[in-house]
Scaffold this motif. Structure first.
Motif, PDB file in Angstrom:
ATOM      1  N   LYS A 283       0.803  -1.241   0.002  1.00 49.73           N
ATOM      2  CA  LYS A 283       0.083   0.084   0.111  1.00 49.73           C
ATOM      3  C   LYS A 283       0.809   1.264  -0.010  1.00 49.73           C
ATOM      4  N   SER A 284       2.086   1.194   0.827  1.00 48.42           N
ATOM      5  CA  SER A 284       2.667   2.322   0.787  1.00 48.42           C
ATOM      6  C   SER A 284       3.997   2.187  -0.186  1.00 48.42           C
ATOM      7  N   ALA A 285       3.908   1.562  -1.180  1.00 49.11           N
ATOM      8  CA  ALA A 285       5.094   1.548  -2.340  1.00 49.11           C
ATOM      9  C   ALA A 285       4.669   2.713  -2.940  1.00 49.11           C
ATOM     10  N   VAL A 286       5.828   3.225  -3.529  1.00 48.32           N
ATOM     11  CA  VAL A 286       6.179   4.430  -4.111  1.00 48.32           C
ATOM     12  C   VAL A 286       5.454   4.116  -5.438  1.00 48.32           C
ATOM     13  N   THR A 287       4.501   5.223  -5.861  1.00 49.50           N
ATOM     14  CA  THR A 287       4.019   5.140  -7.432  1.00 49.50           C
ATOM     15  C   THR A 287       4.647   6.339  -8.120  1.00 49.50           C
ATOM     16  N   ASP A 288       4.181   6.675  -9.262  1.00 49.02           N
ATOM     17  CA  ASP A 288       4.596   7.685 -10.153  1.00 49.02           C
ATOM     18  C   ASP A 288       3.627   8.766 -10.113  1.00 49.02           C
ATOM     19  N   SER A 289       4.144   9.885 -10.908  1.00 45.63           N
ATOM     20  CA  SER A 289       2.888  10.911 -11.674  1.00 45.63           C
ATOM     21  C   SER A 289       1.871  10.259 -12.367  1.00 45.63           C
ATOM     22  N   GLY A 290       0.797  10.776 -12.502  1.00 48.98           N
ATOM     23  CA  GLY A 290      -0.241  10.252 -13.621  1.00 48.98           C
ATOM     24  C   GLY A 290      -1.051   9.273 -12.809  1.00 48.98           C
ATOM     25  N   THR A 291      -2.084   8.670 -13.619  1.00 48.32           N
ATOM     26  CA  THR A 291      -2.826   7.681 -13.017  1.00 48.32           C
ATOM     27  C   THR A 291      -2.900   6.515 -13.706  1.00 48.32           C
ATOM     28  N   ASP A 292      -2.379   6.507 -14.801  1.00 51.20           N
ATOM     29  CA  ASP A 292      -2.381   5.227 -15.852  1.00 51.20           C
ATOM     30  C   ASP A 292      -1.676   4.128 -15.226  1.00 51.20           C
ATOM     31  N   VAL A 293      -2.067   3.096 -15.273  1.00 49.22           N
ATOM     32  CA  VAL A 293      -1.315   1.806 -15.194  1.00 49.22           C
ATOM     33  C   VAL A 293      -0.660   1.246 -16.345  1.00 49.22           C
ATOM     34  N   ARG A 294       0.642   1.477 -16.661  1.00 53.02           N
ATOM     35  CA  ARG A 294       1.383   1.408 -17.676  1.00 53.02           C
ATOM     36  C   ARG A 294       2.693   1.065 -17.664  1.00 53.02           C
ATOM     37  N   TYR A 295       3.117  -0.084 -18.275  1.00 55.28           N
ATOM     38  CA  TYR A 295       4.663  -0.404 -18.045  1.00 55.28           C
ATOM     39  C   TYR A 295       5.522   0.280 -18.852  1.00 55.28           C
ATOM     40  N   ALA A 296       6.133   1.083 -18.100  1.00 57.16           N
ATOM     41  CA  ALA A 296       7.339   2.083 -18.825  1.00 57.16           C
ATOM     42  C   ALA A 296       8.305   2.051 -17.865  1.00 57.16           C
ATOM     43  N   PRO A 297       9.385   1.536 -17.504  1.00 50.41           N
ATOM     44  CA  PRO A 297      10.218   1.679 -16.437  1.00 50.41           C
ATOM     45  C   PRO A 297      11.143   2.751 -16.402  1.00 50.41           C
ATOM     46  N   GLU A 298      11.224   3.317 -17.337  1.00 48.33           N
ATOM     47  CA  GLU A 298      12.207   4.513 -17.303  1.00 48.33           C
ATOM     48  C   GLU A 298      11.190   5.597 -16.692  1.00 48.33           C
ATOM     49  N   GLU A 299       9.970   5.808 -17.452  1.00 54.13           N
ATOM     50  CA  GLU A 299       9.056   6.875 -16.813  1.00 54.13           C
ATOM     51  C   GLU A 299       8.433   6.616 -15.687  1.00 54.13           C
ATOM     52  N   LYS A 300       8.220   5.584 -15.320  1.00 53.49           N
ATOM     53  CA  LYS A 300       7.203   4.998 -14.397  1.00 53.49           C
ATOM     54  C   LYS A 300       7.753   3.788 -13.622  1.00 53.49           C
ATOM     55  N   PRO A 301       8.906   4.116 -12.955  1.00 55.12           N
ATOM     56  CA  PRO A 301       9.451   2.851 -12.227  1.00 55.12           C
ATOM     57  C   PRO A 301       8.915   2.237 -11.305  1.00 55.12           C
ATOM     58  N   GLY A 302       7.848   2.969 -10.457  1.00 56.02           N
ATOM     59  CA  GLY A 302       7.343   2.376  -9.436  1.00 56.02           C
ATOM     60  C   GLY A 302       6.100   1.617  -9.924  1.00 56.02           C
ATOM     61  N   ILE A 303       5.326   2.102 -10.728  1.00 59.65           N
ATOM     62  CA  ILE A 303       4.144   1.354 -11.389  1.00 59.65           C
ATOM     63  C   ILE A 303       4.755   0.015 -12.044  1.00 59.65           C
ATOM     64  N   SER A 304       5.585   0.090 -12.812  1.00 56.35           N
ATOM     65  CA  SER A 304       6.287  -1.035 -13.921  1.00 56.35           C
ATOM     66  C   SER A 304       6.694  -2.012 -12.945  1.00 56.35           C
ATOM     67  N   ASN A 305       7.377  -1.578 -11.569  1.00 52.38           N
ATOM     68  CA  ASN A 305       7.595  -2.645 -10.783  1.00 52.38           C
ATOM     69  C   ASN A 305       6.465  -3.447 -10.335  1.00 52.38           C
ATOM     70  N   LEU A 306       5.640  -2.836  -9.825  1.00 51.80           N
ATOM     71  CA  LEU A 306       4.584  -3.116  -9.341  1.00 51.80           C
ATOM     72  C   LEU A 306       3.820  -4.255 -10.214  1.00 51.80           C
ATOM     73  N   LEU A 307       3.794  -3.842 -11.728  1.00 51.40           N
ATOM     74  CA  LEU A 307       3.323  -4.661 -12.598  1.00 51.40           C
ATOM     75  C   LEU A 307       3.985  -6.040 -12.735  1.00 51.40           C
ATOM     76  N   GLU A 308       5.506  -5.921 -12.722  1.00 49.38           N
ATOM     77  CA  GLU A 308       6.315  -7.009 -12.732  1.00 49.38           C
ATOM     78  C   GLU A 308       5.807  -8.161 -11.482  1.00 49.38           C
ATOM     79  N   ILE A 309       5.841  -7.399 -10.442  1.00 47.79           N
ATOM     80  CA  ILE A 309       5.475  -8.223  -9.249  1.00 47.79           C
ATOM     81  C   ILE A 309       4.163  -8.927  -9.452  1.00 47.79           C
ATOM     82  N   MET A 310       3.146  -8.302  -9.975  1.00 46.15           N
ATOM     83  CA  MET A 310       1.819  -8.918  -9.963  1.00 46.15           C
ATOM     84  C   MET A 310       1.970 -10.166 -10.959  1.00 46.15           C
ATOM     85  N   SER A 311       2.589  -9.682 -12.021  1.00 44.55           N
ATOM     86  CA  SER A 311       2.959 -10.689 -13.070  1.00 44.55           C
ATOM     87  C   SER A 311       3.577 -11.809 -12.797  1.00 44.55           C
TER      88      SER A 311
END
Ligand code: AMP
Ligand code: TRP
Length: 327
Positions: A217-245
């Motif tokens: 829950k307290s994992a750092v996320t990135d700006s924006g609201t879209d859940v998209r895989y883009a490690p450079e631009e969205k490292p937090g969300i991309s990592n969570l996508l990998e974890i879920m995968s």
């Protein structure tokens, strides 16, 4: 096919280790004759507590079986129980290049952080090369951070074969396409690490469900609201996508499509539940196995015997080809 991998009995194992390590061990044991080594000799190369090494060696054995290694199929053993490992490391240190060892990223990073830099920290990859080469290994399942060490092991094998005659198989790495490098939950620019990550940055294999939920829950996320895989631009969300995968086995594009417009909140909750569903049964099995120390030690003794038998002929060949008089 021969499979070999090693894992250090230091600290508490985390989701990154699951993704790059345990998960791949359990999968590859189906593909051939597999050896998994608790590399306690590697763990003395940085500051450590002897009592903790003792406990975490047994903890790690229990985790290896809890994450799916079958003792009737895989050989699980402790490195220091098989003396061929330090012997091979010494022999191979004569064909390992000092310059190449100095270029190892892990050595550079770890030595910067230590007040006392041991000689063992520098020669560590030679011990690792010996681990692998003694078993005539074809395949080495590892995370991304060990690729450079595996390259070194291949170079060592080739140099030895060239100098003393064909002795070793030259092993291949297997790094997972997704989840080869799981990042820290709080600092997604850095890898999730036993030694460098703060408690909140890593999910431990043995964390209870509520701790896992809190950390995700307290994992750092990135700006924006879209859940998209883009490690450079969205490292937090991309990592969570990998974890879920990794946790569910679903491909990242499927996850992107499902969570696309739902916002970060619900996505993070689902990631947490997926990780809980994966780790909860593992933790329960771990606790059962860890409670029966005689049984664990018995399994490790069986593993060591098999490992000794397998490593011995290669070690003998090394001595002979190098010109030693054998007793
Ligand atoms: P260690 O705990 O350093 O002995 O690592 C055991 C295995 O876990 C090795 O194959 C590493 O490459 C892998 N590993 C460690 N950290 C991570 C990470 N953050 N992501 C993926 N694999 C990792
Ligand atoms: N160096 C590896 C790590 O830190 C552990 C290791 C030791 C290993 N010997 C090995 C991994 C042999 C693969 C094969 O993660």
């Amino acid at each position: 096919m021969r499979i070999f991998s090693g894992i250090q009995p230091t600290g508490e194992k985390h989701f990154g280790n699951y993704s790059g390590g345990f998960r791949q061990y359990a999968a590859t044991q189906e593909e051939g004759e597999a050896f998994f080594c608790i590399v306690d000799l590697h763990s003395i190369t940085t500051a450590y507590e002897p009592k903790e090494l003792h406990e975490s060696t047994l903890d790690l054995a229990a985790i290896l079986f809890a994450t799916g290694l079958d003792p009737d199929r895989s050989t699980v053993f402790v490195q220091s129980h098989v003396t061929a490992h330090p012997e091979a490391a010494w022999l191979l240190s004569s064909v390992a290049s000092y310059g190449q060892l100095g270029r190892m990223i892990q050595f550079k990073e770890k030595s910067e952080r230590q007040e006392f830099v041991s000689a063992g920290l520098f020669t560590y990859p030679v011990l690792m090369a010996g681990d692998i080469l003694l078993y005539q290994t074809d395949l080495v399942p590892i995370g991304d951070d060990q690729k450079q060490h595996l390259e070194l092991a291949r170079d060592i094998a080739e140099r030895f074969n060239h100098r003393y005659g064909e002795t070793f198989k030259v092993p291949e790495a297997r790094v997972p396409e997704t989840g080869g490098r799981i990042m820290d939950l709080q600092e997604p620019e850095r890898k999730m690490s036993t030694t460098d990550s703060q408690a909140a940055g890593k999910v431990l294999i043995t964390d209870p469900p509520d701790t896992i939920r809190k950390k995700l829950k307290s994992a750092v996320t990135d700006s924006g609201t879209d859940v998209r895989y883009a490690p450079e631009e969205k490292p937090g969300i991309s990592n969570l996508l990998e974890i879920m995968s990794v946790a569910t086995g679903e491909a990242i594009p499927e996850l992107e499509a499902r969570y696309d417009s739902g916002g970060y909140g619900p996505f993070k909750e689902d990631v947490a539940e997926a990780v809980v569903a994966l780790l909860d049964p593992i933790r329960t099995r771990y606790e059962e196995l860890r409670a029966d120390e005689p049984e664990l030690r018995g399994l490790l003794a069986r593993g060591a015997e098999k490992a000794r038998e397998t490593a011995e002929p290669t070690l003998e060949q090394m001595y002979e080809r190098m010109g030693f008089v054998r007793p």
